[in-house]
Design a protein around this motif. Structure first.
Motif, PDB file in Angstrom:
ATOM      1  N   MET A 273       8.404   8.594 -10.319  1.00 19.55           N
ATOM      2  CA  MET A 273       7.356   9.224 -11.132  1.00 19.55           C
ATOM      3  C   MET A 273       5.963   8.802 -10.673  1.00 19.55           C
ATOM      4  O   MET A 273       4.984   9.525 -10.907  1.00 19.55           O
ATOM      5  N   ASN A 274       5.859   7.656 -10.004  1.00 24.70           N
ATOM      6  CA  ASN A 274       4.556   7.148  -9.579  1.00 24.70           C
ATOM      7  C   ASN A 274       4.155   7.595  -8.184  1.00 24.70           C
ATOM      8  O   ASN A 274       3.007   7.415  -7.789  1.00 24.70           O
ATOM      9  N   HIS A 275       5.097   8.134  -7.401  1.00 21.59           N
ATOM     10  CA  HIS A 275       4.819   8.385  -5.987  1.00 21.59           C
ATOM     11  C   HIS A 275       5.059   9.828  -5.522  1.00 21.59           C
ATOM     12  O   HIS A 275       4.219  10.395  -4.828  1.00 21.59           O
ATOM     13  N   ILE A 276       6.200  10.425  -5.883  1.00 18.63           N
ATOM     14  CA  ILE A 276       6.540  11.759  -5.384  1.00 18.63           C
ATOM     15  C   ILE A 276       5.469  12.804  -5.727  1.00 18.63           C
ATOM     16  O   ILE A 276       5.132  13.645  -4.885  1.00 18.63           O
ATOM     17  N   PRO A 277       4.877  12.784  -6.935  1.00 17.85           N
ATOM     18  CA  PRO A 277       3.843  13.801  -7.228  1.00 17.85           C
ATOM     19  C   PRO A 277       2.502  13.534  -6.532  1.00 17.85           C
ATOM     20  O   PRO A 277       1.607  14.368  -6.593  1.00 17.85           O
ATOM     21  N   MET A 278       2.358  12.386  -5.876  1.00 20.80           N
ATOM     22  CA  MET A 278       1.083  12.022  -5.270  1.00 20.80           C
ATOM     23  C   MET A 278       0.984  12.519  -3.828  1.00 20.80           C
ATOM     24  O   MET A 278       1.894  13.157  -3.299  1.00 20.80           O
ATOM     25  N   ASP A 279      -0.132  12.205  -3.179  1.00 16.06           N
ATOM     26  CA  ASP A 279      -0.386  12.666  -1.814  1.00 16.06           C
ATOM     27  C   ASP A 279       0.612  12.048  -0.836  1.00 16.06           C
ATOM     28  O   ASP A 279       0.816  10.832  -0.831  1.00 16.06           O
ATOM     29  N   ILE A 280       1.235  12.892  -0.026  1.00 16.61           N
ATOM     30  CA  ILE A 280       2.173  12.443   1.010  1.00 16.61           C
ATOM     31  C   ILE A 280       1.674  12.989   2.344  1.00 16.61           C
ATOM     32  O   ILE A 280       1.512  14.195   2.512  1.00 16.61           O
ATOM     33  N   ASP A 281       1.412  12.106   3.294  1.00 14.56           N
ATOM     34  CA  ASP A 281       0.769  12.525   4.543  1.00 14.56           C
ATOM     35  C   ASP A 281       1.101  11.519   5.638  1.00 14.56           C
ATOM     36  O   ASP A 281       1.790  10.524   5.409  1.00 14.56           O
ATOM     37  N   TYR A 282       0.576  11.780   6.820  1.00 15.64           N
ATOM     38  CA  TYR A 282       0.646  10.783   7.890  1.00 15.64           C
ATOM     39  C   TYR A 282      -0.326   9.650   7.571  1.00 15.64           C
ATOM     40  O   TYR A 282      -1.216   9.790   6.721  1.00 15.64           O
ATOM     41  N   ASP A 283      -0.170   8.535   8.235  1.00 13.11           N
ATOM     42  CA  ASP A 283      -1.056   7.394   8.034  1.00 13.11           C
ATOM     43  C   ASP A 283      -2.466   7.730   8.515  1.00 13.11           C
ATOM     44  O   ASP A 283      -2.675   8.071   9.677  1.00 13.11           O
ATOM     45  N   LYS A 284      -3.432   7.653   7.604  1.00 16.86           N
ATOM     46  CA  LYS A 284      -4.830   7.947   7.938  1.00 16.86           C
ATOM     47  C   LYS A 284      -5.636   6.674   8.181  1.00 16.86           C
ATOM     48  O   LYS A 284      -6.853   6.746   8.375  1.00 16.86           O
ATOM     49  N   ASN A 285      -4.967   5.530   8.144  1.00 20.33           N
ATOM     50  CA  ASN A 285      -5.621   4.240   8.383  1.00 20.33           C
ATOM     51  C   ASN A 285      -6.809   4.030   7.445  1.00 20.33           C
ATOM     52  O   ASN A 285      -7.885   3.613   7.858  1.00 20.33           O
ATOM     53  N   LEU A 286      -6.586   4.313   6.173  1.00 17.80           N
ATOM     54  CA  LEU A 286      -7.633   4.128   5.174  1.00 17.80           C
ATOM     55  C   LEU A 286      -7.695   2.663   4.743  1.00 17.80           C
ATOM     56  O   LEU A 286      -6.816   1.871   5.051  1.00 17.80           O
ATOM     57  N   ASP A 287      -8.762   2.322   4.030  1.00 17.28           N
ATOM     58  CA  ASP A 287      -8.862   0.970   3.482  1.00 17.28           C
ATOM     59  C   ASP A 287      -7.783   0.773   2.431  1.00 17.28           C
ATOM     60  O   ASP A 287      -7.176   1.735   1.931  1.00 17.28           O
ATOM     61  N   TRP A 288      -7.488  -0.489   2.113  1.00 18.72           N
ATOM     62  CA  TRP A 288      -6.375  -0.857   1.251  1.00 18.72           C
ATOM     63  C   TRP A 288      -6.403  -0.124  -0.089  1.00 18.72           C
ATOM     64  O   TRP A 288      -5.417   0.489  -0.495  1.00 18.72           O
ATOM     65  N   MET A 289      -7.551  -0.141  -0.773  1.00 15.39           N
ATOM     66  CA  MET A 289      -7.601   0.447  -2.106  1.00 15.39           C
ATOM     67  C   MET A 289      -7.432   1.959  -2.063  1.00 15.39           C
ATOM     68  O   MET A 289      -6.697   2.537  -2.875  1.00 15.39           O
ATOM     69  N   SER A 290      -8.076   2.619  -1.116  1.00 12.97           N
ATOM     70  CA  SER A 290      -7.959   4.078  -1.012  1.00 12.97           C
ATOM     71  C   SER A 290      -6.529   4.495  -0.733  1.00 12.97           C
ATOM     72  O   SER A 290      -6.003   5.444  -1.332  1.00 12.97           O
ATOM     73  N   SER A 291      -5.866   3.795   0.185  1.00 15.83           N
ATOM     74  CA  SER A 291      -4.493   4.164   0.546  1.00 15.83           C
ATOM     75  C   SER A 291      -3.542   3.989  -0.631  1.00 15.83           C
ATOM     76  O   SER A 291      -2.616   4.784  -0.815  1.00 15.83           O
TER      77      SER A 291
END
Length: 377
Positions: A273-291
């Protein structure tokens, strides 16, 4: 870096392993933050981390965890006592099955705490009790869990890096981007346009008794986790000895299979419930909090929700501070919300049933996107 700090509790110990790997310092004219990362957000998050440490929010309340373990052991014992005192007819069997399932799920939440080193101040005690709970009480490998779950936390919802979304594309198509890509490539491993329907009879009831059950033994054997295998065998010896003295073989196997299926269903609905509805993509190498914020959302707090989900209703706080004891998530949540508001980052929090419904809705949307792309729409 923030990921390193989040994962390692004993900085002195790990620094001993890092010293031989140092190759030098950055030149004065070299940036310390990569261009894909938000420098101001990184700075503010590190200030928040310092605040959290000063407030003592990384310090565990061991009475809290003792009571959790005690109620798990009491439920486990009660499940057997019901059959012992009231016989093995239908109603006692059902009550025993329910208590055993609750005990197992609550044990899985506790092993999660231990695996994140959030129960004891000393790492070795976390590891030792982790083996007891995960291997002996549940019957799975502690090191197997740590191996997979650490990858999930490092790169949540990043394709090819997060093992929790490896079900794409062989069982489900996940995320808008990947669903369209899969459709345009004319790939079809399953009837994805119906995945929101067959989800109910596949992943929730079957993840534990099929894939996890085999995979934990496979990894423990191939990676030579002999201590884990020995601990795991004690679960099956204990289970078949205690319940085998009361139940016939067919009924005993039914008890084991049914409680695994119920446990699996409970776990899958809560964890997804916490992950599947969220953004799923390739690794964008974002900062820790954004990712972490892109890949996680919260569920509203209540005494029931906290207990039912093992405090994973605070998934955002858990992903930002994985070693934080779960009883402190509610204390840091307002600070995280404030930081999100400052930087314009969405902080999602929803009711429990809405979170469950969003799993199905996201699967339906992904399946429709795949179907349209597959038909060149």
């Amino acid at each position: 870096q923030d990921a390193f700090v989040a994962f390692h509790v004993d900085k002195v110990l790990v620094s001993k392993y890092l010293k031989p790997l140092q190759i030098g310092e950055l030149a004065p004219d070299q940036p310390s933050i990569e261009p894909t990362k938000n420098e101001m957000l990184v700075k503010d998050f590190r200030e928040l981390r310092s605040t959290v440490e000063r407030m003592g929010l990384l310090e565990p309340n061991q009475l809290f965890f003792f009571l959790l373990l005690a109620h798990i052991l009491l439920l486990d014992t009660a499940a057997w006592l019901i059959l012992f005192y009231f016989g093995t007819s239908f109603l006692p069997f059902i009550f025993s099955l329910l208590l055993l399932t609750i005990s197992q799920v609550q044990a899985s939440w506790l092993q999660h705490d231990l695996g994140h080193l959030s129960v004891f101040r000393k790492t070795k005690w976390n590891h030792l009790l982790h083996k007891f709970v995960m291997c002996h009480l549940i019957g799975a490998s502690a090191k197997w869990w740590t191996l997979l779950h650490s990858q999930h936390h490092a790169k949540p919802n990043c394709f090819h890096k997060d093992p929790d979304i490896d079900m794409h594309p062989f069982l489900f198509t996940l995320g808008r981007k990947f669903s369209v890509e899969l459709g345009l490539k004319k790939k079809k491993y399953m009837p994805y346009n119906h995945q929101h329907k067959y989800f109910f009879i596949t992943l929730p009831p079957l993840l534990f008794p099929t894939y996890f059950h085999c995979h934990t033994f496979y990894i423990a054997y191939t990676k030579k986790y002999w201590a884990d295998l020995a601990w795991m065998l004690t679960f099956y010896i204990r289970f078949f000895y205690t319940y085998g003295s009361l139940l016939e073989t067919k009924t005993l196997n039914s008890l084991l299979s049914l409680h695994r299926m119920l446990e699996s269903s409970w776990f899958v609905w809560v964890s997804q419930m916490n992950h599947i509805p969220m953004d799923i993509d390739y690794d964008k190498n974002l900062d820790w909090m954004s990712s972490q914020l892109l890949a996680t959302c919260n569920v509203e707090q209540s005494l029931f929700n906290d207990w039912f989900t093992g405090h994973l209703n605070f998934q955002i706080e858990h992903h930002l501070f994985p070693s934080m004891p779960r009883h402190n998530y509610w204390k840091v949540a307002p600070l995280v919300k404030s930081l999100c508001a400052k930087h314009g980052i969405e902080y999602q929090c929803k009711p429990l049933l809405t979170a469950f419904a969003d799993i199905v809705h996201s699967l339906k949307t992904s399946g429709e996107l795949w179907h349209d792309a597959y038909l060149h729409k």
